[in-house]
Design a protein around this motif. Structure first.
Motif, mmCIF file in Angstrom:
data_model
loop_
_atom_site.group_PDB
_atom_site.id
_atom_site.type_symbol
_atom_site.label_atom_id
_atom_site.label_comp_id
_atom_site.label_asym_id
_atom_site.label_seq_id
_atom_site.Cartn_x
_atom_site.Cartn_y
_atom_site.Cartn_z
ATOM 1 N N GLY A 1 0.810 -1.217 0.000
ATOM 2 C CA GLY A 1 0.000 0.000 0.000
ATOM 3 C C GLY A 1 0.841 1.264 0.000
ATOM 4 N N ASP A 2 1.997 1.211 0.656
ATOM 5 C CA ASP A 2 2.888 2.370 0.679
ATOM 6 C C ASP A 2 3.504 2.598 -0.695
ATOM 7 N N SER A 3 3.841 1.517 -1.408
ATOM 8 C CA SER A 3 4.342 1.661 -2.775
ATOM 9 C C SER A 3 3.261 2.233 -3.685
ATOM 10 N N PHE A 4 2.011 1.805 -3.487
ATOM 11 C CA PHE A 4 0.896 2.379 -4.238
ATOM 12 C C PHE A 4 0.826 3.887 -3.993
ATOM 13 N N MET A 5 0.951 4.292 -2.724
ATOM 14 C CA MET A 5 0.874 5.711 -2.390
ATOM 15 C C MET A 5 2.015 6.489 -3.026
ATOM 16 N N ALA A 6 3.231 5.953 -2.958
ATOM 17 C CA ALA A 6 4.376 6.620 -3.576
ATOM 18 C C ALA A 6 4.187 6.739 -5.081
ATOM 19 N N GLY A 7 3.655 5.678 -5.700
ATOM 20 C CA GLY A 7 3.391 5.726 -7.131
ATOM 21 C C GLY A 7 2.346 6.768 -7.486
ATOM 22 N N LEU A 8 1.331 6.888 -6.646
ATOM 23 C CA LEU A 8 0.281 7.875 -6.888
ATOM 24 C C LEU A 8 0.851 9.295 -6.824
ATOM 25 N N VAL A 9 1.680 9.578 -5.818
ATOM 26 C CA VAL A 9 2.274 10.913 -5.700
ATOM 27 C C VAL A 9 3.221 11.181 -6.865
ATOM 28 N N SER A 10 4.037 10.192 -7.230
ATOM 29 C CA SER A 10 4.947 10.364 -8.361
ATOM 30 C C SER A 10 4.176 10.603 -9.658
ATOM 31 N N GLY A 11 3.112 9.841 -9.868
ATOM 32 C CA GLY A 11 2.307 10.036 -11.070
ATOM 33 C C GLY A 11 1.693 11.415 -11.127
ATOM 34 N N LEU A 12 1.195 11.900 -9.998
ATOM 35 C CA LEU A 12 0.614 13.242 -9.969
ATOM 36 C C LEU A 12 1.675 14.312 -10.191
ATOM 37 N N ALA A 13 2.895 14.064 -9.731
ATOM 38 C CA ALA A 13 3.984 15.001 -10.023
ATOM 39 C C ALA A 13 4.233 15.071 -11.525
ATOM 40 N N LEU B 1 9.681 0.845 -12.872
ATOM 41 C CA LEU B 1 8.272 1.217 -13.004
ATOM 42 C C LEU B 1 7.985 1.940 -14.315
ATOM 43 N N GLY B 2 8.947 2.740 -14.794
ATOM 44 C CA GLY B 2 8.717 3.520 -16.009
ATOM 45 C C GLY B 2 7.834 4.728 -15.734
ATOM 46 N N PRO B 3 7.546 5.519 -16.783
ATOM 47 C CA PRO B 3 6.726 6.721 -16.618
ATOM 48 C C PRO B 3 5.245 6.427 -16.806
ATOM 49 N N LEU B 4 4.426 7.407 -16.487
ATOM 50 C CA LEU B 4 3.041 7.378 -16.943
ATOM 51 C C LEU B 4 3.023 7.328 -18.474
ATOM 52 N N PRO B 5 2.014 6.709 -19.075
ATOM 53 C CA PRO B 5 1.924 6.773 -20.538
ATOM 54 C C PRO B 5 1.977 8.212 -21.010
ATOM 55 N N ALA B 6 2.845 8.481 -21.998
ATOM 56 C CA ALA B 6 3.108 9.864 -22.411
ATOM 57 C C ALA B 6 1.856 10.578 -22.887
ATOM 58 N N GLN B 7 0.976 9.851 -23.606
ATOM 59 C CA GLN B 7 -0.195 10.521 -24.153
ATOM 60 C C GLN B 7 -1.156 10.945 -23.056
ATOM 61 N N LEU B 8 -1.134 10.234 -21.920
ATOM 62 C CA LEU B 8 -1.990 10.631 -20.815
ATOM 63 C C LEU B 8 -1.318 11.699 -19.953
ATOM 64 N N ALA B 9 -0.021 11.534 -19.706
ATOM 65 C CA ALA B 9 0.677 12.532 -18.895
ATOM 66 C C ALA B 9 0.586 13.903 -19.542
ATOM 67 N N GLY B 10 0.666 13.956 -20.878
ATOM 68 C CA GLY B 10 0.606 15.236 -21.562
ATOM 69 C C GLY B 10 -0.699 15.959 -21.381
ATOM 70 N N ARG B 11 -1.782 15.196 -21.159
ATOM 71 C CA ARG B 11 -3.083 15.843 -20.997
ATOM 72 C C ARG B 11 -3.190 16.600 -19.680
ATOM 73 N N GLY B 12 -2.241 16.389 -18.771
ATOM 74 C CA GLY B 12 -2.281 17.124 -17.502
ATOM 75 C C GLY B 12 -1.809 18.540 -17.649
ATOM 76 N N ARG B 13 -1.189 18.872 -18.777
ATOM 77 C CA ARG B 13 -0.642 20.211 -18.936
ATOM 78 C C ARG B 13 -1.640 21.128 -19.625
ATOM 79 N N THR B 14 -1.637 22.375 -19.198
ATOM 80 C CA THR B 14 -2.473 23.376 -19.849
ATOM 81 C C THR B 14 -1.595 24.220 -20.749
ATOM 82 N N PRO B 15 -2.133 24.769 -21.841
ATOM 83 C CA PRO B 15 -1.305 25.581 -22.755
ATOM 84 C C PRO B 15 -0.657 26.754 -22.018
#
Length: 335
Positions: free
Chosen positions: A260-272, A321-335
Motif C-alpha cells: 500500500g505504501d508503494s501504491f501511495m508513492a506511485g500515486l504521488v509520483s504520477g501526480l507530479a 516502473l517507467g513513466p506514466l503513458p506519455a499521451q496521458l501525462a501530456g493531458r495534464g498540462r495546460t497551454p
C-alpha cells in the motif's frame, strides 16, 4: 534492493516536486511461520516506506520522523541515507519496533512497541513543509499522542504552500477506539487533497457503509482524489469527474509488506508527472480526466505489484516502473 540510479526523464520530471513525508520510522521484525529460521529485521513504518518509494521514483524527499541512536535507529538511518531521503529527526525515545507475522497468503499481522513524538524538530519540520510542493502523512503519526497533534499542525501549516496526501493505514492494535479513530481520520481527510485507504481500513472505520459510500463521503469533505486498495481485487480511484476500477496485476506474491505504501508513492509520483502537485497544481488536480485517473491507478497498481513480487517493503525505482503513458501525462498540462 534496488540501488539509487541515474534518474530517467520521468523521474527528473517527478523530481521537480519537493516532497516532505511526516511519520513514523520503525523496524519491522518479520516472522514467517513457513520459514521459522528466516526471521529478519527491516526498516519500516508506512511513512518511511512512502518516503523511500517516492525517492526511488525521483522525488526530492524529506522525512520528518523519530528514531533513536540505537542499533535499530542505525539500521533505519542507513536505509534512508542509502535511498537519498533527507532526515529531520525529532525524537529522543528508543526506536519503535513492529513484529510482522506473515500468514499463508503473505499478508502481515502486526504487534507494535512504538512511541511517536517530533517535538525535538519543530522548527526544521515547519521549514520543511513550508518549502515543499507536497506533504504526505498518515498511519500511526496521525493517530498516536503526543505527536498526532504536531502532525496535524504541520499539515495545516503546509496547505498554503503544498498539496496534501494522507493514508490512515489504521492500526486497531494501537488505537482500538474506532469512533475516536474515525473522528481523527476525518480531520486529516478534510485537510487533504489526495487520500488513500485499504478495504480493511474502511471496513473498520465504517462497518455500516459500503466502500464506495465511504469514499463518496470523504470526497464531500474536500479531497480531489480518493483511492481504495483492495489487495488481489485491485484498486479504485474516485474523483468528482469519475470512477476507475482496475484488476490487480497477475504476479506471484512473495508477501504484501509495504504494498500500500508503494501504491501511495506511485500515486504521488504520477501526480507530479501530471503537474498536479503544489498550489499551482491544485486546480489541475481538481480537473483530472477519467483517462488520467486510469493512468494513475495503473501506475500505482504496478508499483504495488512489483513490491508484492519480492520479500519485504522493497519498492520499485523509476527504471523498473517507467513513466506514466506519455499521451496521458501530456493531458495534464495546460497551454
Amino acid at each position: 534492493m534496488p540501488a539509487p540510479e541515474t534518474p530517467s526523464a520521468s523521474a527528473r520530471a517527478a523530481g521537480n516536486a519537493v516532497l516532505t513525508v511526516i511519520g513514523e520510522s520503525l523496524v519491522d521484525i518479520i516472522s514467517d511461520p513457513l520459514h521459522p529460521d528466516a526471521g529478519t529485521a527491516h526498516p519500516g513504518g508506512s511513512p518511511l516506506n512512502v518516503a523511500v518509494g517516492a525517492a526511488r521514483l525521483g522525488l526530492q524527499t524529506s522525512l520528518v520522523t523519530h528514531y533513536a541512536d540505537d542499533r535499530h535507529g542505525l539500521l533505519i538511518d542507513q536505509h534512508l541515507q542509502a535511498n537519498g531521503v533527507r532526515v529531520i529527526n525529532g525524537g529522543t525515545t528508543p526506536t519503535s519496533t513492529a513484529l510482522a507475522t506473515l500468514g499463508p497468503d503473505g499478508a502481515a499481522d502486526y504487534t507494535f512497541s512504538i512511541t511517536w513524538e517530533i517535538n525535538g524538530a519543530a522548527l526544521p519540520a515547519l521549514a520543511a513543509v513550508q518549502g515543499s510542493t507536497h506533504v504526505h502523512t498518515g498511519s500511526i503519526a496521525a493517530m498516536l499522542a503526543p505527536g498526532d497533534q504536531a502532525t496535524l499542525a504541520l499539515v495545516q501549516a503546509a496547505r498554503e504552500h503544498a498539496t496534501i496526501s494522507y493514508d490512515p493505514n489504521c492500526r486497531p492494535a494501537i488505537s482500538p477506539d474506532a469512533a475516536a479513530a474515525r473522528r481523527q481520520v476525518e480531520l486529516f481527510v478534510a485537510s487533504s487533497d489526495i487520500v488513500k485507504a485499504s478495504d480493511e481500513d474502511l471496513a473498520w472505520l465504517y462497518p455500516d457503509r459500503t466502500p464506495d459510500d465511504a469514499l463518496e463521503a470523504w470526497l464531500d469533505l474536500g479531497p480531489a482524489v480518493v483511492a481504495l486498495t483492495r489487495g488481489a481485487a485491485g484498486p479504485v480511484l474516485l474523483s468528482r469527474s469519475g470512477r476507475v476500477e482496475l484488476a490487480a496485476e497477475s504476479i506471484t506474491v512473495a508477501d504484501t509488506v509495504g504494498a500500500g505504501d508503494s501504491f501511495m508513492a506511485g500515486l504521488v509520483s504520477g501526480l507530479a508527472q501530471l503537474e498536479g502537485l503544489g498550489t499551482h497544481g491544485r486546480n489541475r488536480l481538481q480537473k483530472l480526466t477519467a483517462d488520467q485517473l486510469e493512468s494513475l491507478a495503473a501506475y500505482a497498481n504496478r508499483a504495488a505489484a512489483i513490491t508484492c513480487s519480492r520479500r519485504g517493503a522493497n519498492p520499485p525505482n523509476s527504471t523498473e516502473l517507467g513513466p506514466l503513458p506519455a499521451q496521458l501525462a501530456g493531458r495534464g498540462r495546460t497551454p
